[in-house]
Structure formats: C-alpha cells, structure tokens
Design an enzyme around this catalytic site. Sequence first.
Site, PDB file in Angstrom:
ATOM      1  N   GLU A  47      48.953  -4.420  32.064  1.00 29.96           N
ATOM      2  CA  GLU A  47      48.431  -3.477  31.060  1.00 29.96           C
ATOM      3  C   GLU A  47      49.593  -2.921  30.252  1.00 29.96           C
ATOM      4  OE1 GLU A  47      46.317  -0.026  32.637  1.00 29.96           O
ATOM      5  OE2 GLU A  47      46.797   1.102  30.815  1.00 29.96           O
ATOM      6  N   ARG A  51      51.453   3.010  23.489  1.00 29.98           N
ATOM      7  CA  ARG A  51      52.112   4.309  23.327  1.00 29.98           C
ATOM      8  C   ARG A  51      53.455   4.202  22.666  1.00 29.98           C
ATOM      9  NH1 ARG A  51      51.710   6.440  29.403  1.00 29.98           N
ATOM     10  NH2 ARG A  51      49.565   5.792  29.675  1.00 29.98           N
ATOM     11  N   LYS A 134      38.035   3.087  35.567  1.00 25.35           N
ATOM     12  CA  LYS A 134      39.343   3.623  35.944  1.00 25.35           C
ATOM     13  C   LYS A 134      39.130   5.068  36.403  1.00 25.35           C
ATOM     14  CE  LYS A 134      43.566   4.959  33.435  1.00 25.35           C
ATOM     15  NZ  LYS A 134      44.705   4.432  32.678  1.00 25.35           N
TER      16      LYS A 134
END
Length: 214
Positions: A47, A51, A134
Amino acid sequence: MTPEHASDLVARVCALAPVIPVLVVEDAGQAEPLARALVAGGLPALEVTLRTPAALEAIRLMAAVEGGVVGAGTLLTERDVEAAKEAGATFGVSPGATRRLLDAAEANDLPLLPGAATPSEAMALLERGYSVQKFFPAEANGGIPTLRAWAGPLPQVRFCPTGGVGAANARDYLALSNVICVGGSWVAPAAALRAGDWGAVTALAAEAAALPRA
Ligand code: 3PG
C-alpha cells in the site's frame, strides 16, 4: 464494481500475506528497490499512501515489479480514486469511508478497503456490501480488545487493523478470528528507505511474512 465483488478481491489481496506494508515514499527513486525488497521478503501486497508528491509515480514504478500487487492508500476523494487507478493501483485503502468515495471506487472499478472505527461505521459499510474493512486507527481505538468485542455481534466483517500495529503486537492481532491481515509501516522504516538499506527491509518483511494467522 459491486461492493461485494470489491470485498472479495480485497480478501484475495489480504490472503497473499499476513501483513500489508503501509508505505510513505518520499522519493520515487526508492519505489522499485523498495517493492523488490518487500516482495523478496514475502510481502507482495503493498500500500503506497498518497501522502507525498512522489506517491503516484511510486505506484507506477512498483506496479511493474514482478510479483507485486500495488494499492493506493490514504484515498480521501474521488480524484484520489481516479489518480490511483490511472497510476496502476489494483486496490485502494481509505482511513474511513464517505458516500462519494465509495461511489467513486465502485464507478472506477477499484476494489476498496474502506475504514471503520466504530460499530455503526462497520455496520454502514456492511449494509452497503463491504465485508472486509480496515480498522483504523487500530491501537488508538482499543486495539485487540475492541476487535475481539466486535467479533460477537459483527462476525460477518473481517478487518485489516492498521495504525499502531507493529512487530510487537501483529501476532496477537492475527490470532483474532475477525482479522484477515494487518497493515503497518514498521516493515519499511523511513531510515532504511533513506539509507537504501534494502536488505534490512527484506529481513523485516520476511519476519512479517512468517507470522501465523488464525
Ligand atoms: C497509516 O498511516 O495509514 C497507517 O495507520 C500506518 O500506521 P503505522 O505507521 O502505525 O503502521
């Protein structure tokens, strides 16, 4: 893509290894060796968090690494979903879920691992068809005792706890009946990335890949 199909595909990604590395890539030059190091250690599902300015280029480069299954994390907006898909991400991860984000993931055929932090959020996602979610931020939300308590009333939901999961507690999370895999950044420490210490990353990945699951 229906939410049910998305959750099936996400479950397959989670089945690849007990840990999904959560990656913050500052320099796209790190992307390929980092992906190779993690895959070599036995962690194929990756993943890349959206950002950093380098994140989308990192996804593009990692998607070409043999054996890797690259997803985009920190998806917050419809534009994030489109950009992730365009860069070659094969799954998406979000810290939460909004109707617009879910709509965008479904419209763009990007299997999404949406985030939940309360039973009501988990129920809303389940109602829509998302049975793999999640749990974020895992440790700050009560961690293992919380997930264990949710397994009673919400046995249909399987979680990928992320946030504060590391080498010290990953094994205990993975022993829970409602944990399908865990996510965490500990297998790719910023210092190792900066130093280009790919051997260290592979060693951490190998330890994580060997963790037993329920
Ligand atoms: C994230 O930043 O999305 C994850 O929560 C990673 O958390 P960690 O750095 O505690 O593993």
